[in-house]
Motif scaffolding. Structure first.
Motif, PDB file in Angstrom:
ATOM      1  N   ALA A  99       6.760 -16.244  -5.161  1.00 15.85           N
ATOM      2  CA  ALA A  99       7.195 -14.924  -4.631  1.00 15.85           C
ATOM      3  C   ALA A  99       6.872 -13.949  -6.262  1.00 15.85           C
ATOM      4  CB  ALA A  99       8.225 -14.837  -4.082  1.00 15.85           C
ATOM      5  N   GLY A 100       7.617 -14.984  -7.061  1.00 17.28           N
ATOM      6  CA  GLY A 100       8.913 -14.321  -8.451  1.00 17.28           C
ATOM      7  C   GLY A 100       6.600 -14.392  -9.060  1.00 17.28           C
ATOM      8  N   LEU A 101       5.878 -15.229  -9.402  1.00 15.67           N
ATOM      9  CA  LEU A 101       5.455 -14.800  -9.584  1.00 15.67           C
ATOM     10  C   LEU A 101       3.912 -14.297  -9.441  1.00 15.67           C
ATOM     11  CD1 LEU A 101       2.992 -16.990 -11.723  1.00 15.67           C
ATOM     12  CD2 LEU A 101       2.553 -18.714 -10.196  1.00 15.67           C
ATOM     13  N   SER A 102       3.991 -14.555  -7.782  1.00 15.59           N
ATOM     14  CA  SER A 102       2.644 -13.157  -7.888  1.00 15.59           C
ATOM     15  C   SER A 102       3.554 -11.865  -7.881  1.00 15.59           C
ATOM     16  CB  SER A 102       2.972 -13.100  -6.095  1.00 15.59           C
ATOM     17  OG  SER A 102       4.332 -12.966  -5.385  1.00 15.59           O
ATOM     18  N   CYS A 103       4.770 -11.909  -8.143  1.00 18.80           N
ATOM     19  CA  CYS A 103       5.054 -10.250  -8.433  1.00 18.80           C
ATOM     20  C   CYS A 103       4.276 -10.227 -10.089  1.00 18.80           C
ATOM     21  CB  CYS A 103       6.855  -9.940  -8.684  1.00 18.80           C
ATOM     22  SG  CYS A 103       7.869 -10.076  -6.432  1.00 18.80           S
ATOM     23  N   ALA A 104       4.353 -10.823 -10.491  1.00 21.24           N
ATOM     24  CA  ALA A 104       4.164 -10.853 -12.160  1.00 21.24           C
ATOM     25  C   ALA A 104       2.689  -9.974 -12.562  1.00 21.24           C
ATOM     26  CB  ALA A 104       4.107 -11.877 -13.071  1.00 21.24           C
ATOM     27  N   HIS A 105       1.764 -11.022 -11.849  1.00 24.08           N
ATOM     28  CA  HIS A 105       0.806 -10.779 -11.155  1.00 24.08           C
ATOM     29  C   HIS A 105       0.087  -9.615 -11.250  1.00 24.08           C
ATOM     30  CE1 HIS A 105      -1.804 -15.307 -12.168  1.00 24.08           C
ATOM     31  NE2 HIS A 105      -0.223 -15.288 -12.248  1.00 24.08           N
ATOM     32  N   ALA A 106       1.410  -9.048  -9.580  1.00 26.24           N
ATOM     33  CA  ALA A 106       1.037  -7.527  -9.776  1.00 26.24           C
ATOM     34  C   ALA A 106       1.105  -6.072 -10.835  1.00 26.24           C
ATOM     35  CB  ALA A 106       2.146  -7.300  -8.054  1.00 26.24           C
ATOM     36  N   VAL A 107       1.996  -7.048 -11.477  1.00 27.98           N
ATOM     37  CA  VAL A 107       2.355  -5.997 -12.612  1.00 27.98           C
ATOM     38  C   VAL A 107       1.838  -5.917 -13.721  1.00 27.98           C
ATOM     39  CG1 VAL A 107       4.120  -5.773 -14.589  1.00 27.98           C
ATOM     40  CG2 VAL A 107       5.242  -5.703 -12.359  1.00 27.98           C
ATOM     41  N   VAL A 108       1.095  -7.362 -13.555  1.00 25.74           N
ATOM     42  CA  VAL A 108      -0.089  -7.027 -14.847  1.00 25.74           C
ATOM     43  C   VAL A 108      -1.285  -6.371 -14.054  1.00 25.74           C
ATOM     44  CG1 VAL A 108      -1.667  -8.444 -15.607  1.00 25.74           C
ATOM     45  CG2 VAL A 108       0.866  -9.377 -15.433  1.00 25.74           C
ATOM     46  N   LYS A 109      -1.753  -6.343 -12.915  1.00 31.85           N
ATOM     47  CA  LYS A 109      -2.765  -5.094 -12.887  1.00 31.85           C
ATOM     48  C   LYS A 109      -2.304  -3.836 -12.798  1.00 31.85           C
ATOM     49  CE  LYS A 109      -4.648  -8.464  -8.927  1.00 31.85           C
ATOM     50  NZ  LYS A 109      -5.738  -8.692  -9.931  1.00 31.85           N
ATOM     51  N   CYS A 110      -1.226  -3.991 -12.685  1.00 27.93           N
ATOM     52  CA  CYS A 110      -1.126  -2.405 -12.495  1.00 27.93           C
ATOM     53  C   CYS A 110      -0.220  -2.048 -13.764  1.00 27.93           C
ATOM     54  CB  CYS A 110       0.309  -1.823 -11.505  1.00 27.93           C
ATOM     55  SG  CYS A 110      -0.477  -1.937  -9.724  1.00 27.93           S
ATOM     56  N   PHE A 111      -0.553  -2.621 -14.342  1.00 27.83           N
ATOM     57  CA  PHE A 111       0.790  -1.842 -15.432  1.00 27.83           C
ATOM     58  C   PHE A 111       0.627  -3.004 -16.946  1.00 27.83           C
ATOM     59  CE2 PHE A 111       3.972  -0.346 -12.699  1.00 27.83           C
ATOM     60  CZ  PHE A 111       3.625   0.547 -12.347  1.00 27.83           C
ATOM     61  N   PRO A 112      -0.564  -2.950 -17.500  1.00 27.72           N
ATOM     62  CA  PRO A 112      -0.786  -3.653 -18.630  1.00 27.72           C
ATOM     63  C   PRO A 112      -0.332  -3.683 -19.575  1.00 27.72           C
ATOM     64  CG  PRO A 112      -2.169  -1.680 -18.560  1.00 27.72           C
ATOM     65  CD  PRO A 112      -1.994  -2.226 -17.056  1.00 27.72           C
ATOM     66  N   ALA A 155       7.291 -12.574 -19.722  1.00 29.01           N
ATOM     67  CA  ALA A 155       7.043 -12.951 -20.430  1.00 29.01           C
ATOM     68  C   ALA A 155       6.122 -13.843 -21.284  1.00 29.01           C
ATOM     69  CB  ALA A 155       8.293 -13.555 -21.252  1.00 29.01           C
ATOM     70  N   LEU A 156       5.438 -15.073 -20.340  1.00 23.83           N
ATOM     71  CA  LEU A 156       4.225 -15.738 -20.796  1.00 23.83           C
ATOM     72  C   LEU A 156       3.130 -15.633 -20.684  1.00 23.83           C
ATOM     73  CD1 LEU A 156       5.300 -18.788 -18.741  1.00 23.83           C
ATOM     74  CD2 LEU A 156       5.063 -18.943 -20.835  1.00 23.83           C
ATOM     75  N   LEU A 157       3.106 -13.436 -19.822  1.00 25.84           N
ATOM     76  CA  LEU A 157       1.615 -13.255 -20.158  1.00 25.84           C
ATOM     77  C   LEU A 157       1.577 -11.517 -21.290  1.00 25.84           C
ATOM     78  CD1 LEU A 157       2.025 -12.879 -15.996  1.00 25.84           C
ATOM     79  CD2 LEU A 157      -0.027 -14.087 -17.813  1.00 25.84           C
ATOM     80  N   GLY A 158       3.002 -12.019 -22.146  1.00 26.50           N
ATOM     81  CA  GLY A 158       2.423 -11.127 -23.206  1.00 26.50           C
ATOM     82  C   GLY A 158       3.506 -10.501 -23.469  1.00 26.50           C
ATOM     83  N   TYR A 159       4.157  -9.804 -21.674  1.00 32.00           N
ATOM     84  CA  TYR A 159       4.512  -8.797 -22.490  1.00 32.00           C
ATOM     85  C   TYR A 159       6.510  -9.245 -22.794  1.00 32.00           C
ATOM     86  CZ  TYR A 159       2.573  -6.795 -18.392  1.00 32.00           C
ATOM     87  OH  TYR A 159       1.365  -6.224 -17.718  1.00 32.00           O
ATOM     88  N   LYS A 160       7.208  -8.534 -23.486  1.00 33.83           N
ATOM     89  CA  LYS A 160       8.775  -8.026 -23.804  1.00 33.83           C
ATOM     90  C   LYS A 160       9.382  -8.096 -23.279  1.00 33.83           C
ATOM     91  CE  LYS A 160      11.071  -6.913 -27.615  1.00 33.83           C
ATOM     92  NZ  LYS A 160      11.785  -6.981 -28.474  1.00 33.83           N
ATOM     93  N   CYS A 161       9.754  -8.781 -22.310  1.00 31.32           N
ATOM     94  CA  CYS A 161      11.082  -8.108 -20.986  1.00 31.32           C
ATOM     95  C   CYS A 161      12.677  -9.252 -21.965  1.00 31.32           C
ATOM     96  CB  CYS A 161      11.582  -9.217 -20.251  1.00 31.32           C
ATOM     97  SG  CYS A 161       9.102  -9.481 -19.022  1.00 31.32           S
ATOM     98  N   THR A 162      13.260  -7.592 -20.797  1.00 33.21           N
ATOM     99  CA  THR A 162      14.695  -7.850 -21.223  1.00 33.21           C
ATOM    100  C   THR A 162      15.390  -8.037 -19.512  1.00 33.21           C
ATOM    101  OG1 THR A 162      14.680  -6.386 -22.982  1.00 33.21           O
ATOM    102  CG2 THR A 162      16.957  -6.669 -21.593  1.00 33.21           C
ATOM    103  N   THR A 163      16.468  -8.707 -19.454  1.00 31.42           N
ATOM    104  CA  THR A 163      16.919  -8.606 -18.429  1.00 31.42           C
ATOM    105  C   THR A 163      18.321  -7.775 -17.735  1.00 31.42           C
ATOM    106  OG1 THR A 163      17.601 -10.856 -18.481  1.00 31.42           O
ATOM    107  CG2 THR A 163      15.689 -10.705 -17.460  1.00 31.42           C
ATOM    108  N   TYR A 164      18.476  -7.638 -16.849  1.00 29.68           N
ATOM    109  CA  TYR A 164      19.776  -6.691 -17.111  1.00 29.68           C
ATOM    110  C   TYR A 164      20.361  -7.161 -15.094  1.00 29.68           C
ATOM    111  CZ  TYR A 164      23.920  -3.528 -15.638  1.00 29.68           C
ATOM    112  OH  TYR A 164      25.185  -3.124 -15.564  1.00 29.68           O
ATOM    113  N   TYR A 165      21.476  -8.325 -15.757  1.00 32.77           N
ATOM    114  CA  TYR A 165      21.785  -8.940 -14.635  1.00 32.77           C
ATOM    115  C   TYR A 165      23.482  -9.291 -13.998  1.00 32.77           C
ATOM    116  CZ  TYR A 165      21.868 -13.511 -11.699  1.00 32.77           C
ATOM    117  OH  TYR A 165      21.472 -14.781 -10.505  1.00 32.77           O
ATOM    118  N   PRO A 166      24.033  -8.195 -13.402  1.00 28.60           N
ATOM    119  CA  PRO A 166      24.838  -7.269 -14.000  1.00 28.60           C
ATOM    120  C   PRO A 166      26.340  -8.244 -12.663  1.00 28.60           C
ATOM    121  CG  PRO A 166      24.372  -5.971 -11.978  1.00 28.60           C
ATOM    122  CD  PRO A 166      23.255  -6.454 -13.283  1.00 28.60           C
TER     123      PRO A 166
END
Length: 228
Positions: free
Chosen positions: A31-44, A72-83
């Motif tokens: 599920a998380g992998l497919s979410c990452a791929h959807a993000v890539v398609k919409c937000f390069p 992150a593996l696909l080239g984004y600079k990610c920051t997590t907020y996990y309260p």
């Protein structure tokens, strides 16, 4: 294509676990992998490289942690907020994997202004289809951020704070730009008015599709998500 109510969504998950012997972490990874791929398609990444991934305490938050790692593996600079990290090995391992991937983690919810300066996109992975209002105190600041920000938001399965069947409960509830429905869309997705709606989670067995009459769209080629 069928839109699932809350009980149907829970039953589909239980069938995947019990009848088809999928594990939670297995489905979470897909599920998380497919979410990452959807993000890539919409937000390069060349325009939306700085991503804040807001993670909740359950499976939706786990999907978010997986999504952050793959982004992150696909080239984004990610920051997590996990309260409110979930004190279970699965979630602890997902958070540790993000750390070892050199993904930054913040402990204070950023303000609207800080988010506008520091990020290009927010991934909303707070609450899934088991959410029942009201929002708990630990998550009020981040929900308010999602409601007030002008940044584009990508919501995982359910826009956080929405009722799984009725959609928005208040006029101020967030309106994501991208909704990534997982396994099958939920009824609230009929109220989604954003620009992009994708289906992710290419793992549903044919017999399960027939049992619930899901009528899912065909995934093109080797894609892990499909626009709906």
């Amino acid at each position: 294509m069928k839109y699932l109510n809350q009980n149907e969504a829970i039953s589909v998950d239980q069938d995947l676990f019990n009848e088809y012997k999928f594990s939670v972490d297995q489905l979470m990874e897909l599920a998380g992998l497919s979410c990452a791929h959807a993000v890539v398609k919409c937000f390069p990444a060349d325009r939306y490289s700085r991503v804040l991934v807001c993670c909740g305490p359950g499976n939706n938050g786990g999907d978010g942690l997986v999504c952050a790692r793959h982004l992150a593996l696909l080239g984004y600079k990610c920051t997590t907020y996990y309260p409110k990290p979930t004190p279970k090995t699965l979630y602890e391992n997902l958070a540790y994997q993000c750390k070892r991937m050199e993904i930054c983690s913040i402990v204070e919810c950023p303000t609207v202004e800080m988010s506008a300066d520091g990020f290009d996109l927010i991934v909303d992975a707070l609450f899934g289809f088991s959410f029942k209002p009201p929002v708990r105190a630990d998550f009020v600041p981040v929900v308010e951020l999602l409601q007030q920000t002008k940044l584009p938001i990508a919501s995982v399965d359910i826009p956080s704070g929405w009722d799984v069947e009725q959609g928005k409960l208040q006029d101020c509830d967030l309106e994501p730009t991208l909704l990534i429905s997982l396994t099958a869309p939920k009824l609230c997705a009929k109220h989604f008015k954003g620009k992009y709606h994708y289906l992710g989670g290419r793992f549903v067995p044919p017999a399960l599709q027939r049992k619930y009459e899901l009528n899912l769209p065909e995934y093109p080629g080797n894609e892990l998500c499909v626009e709906i």
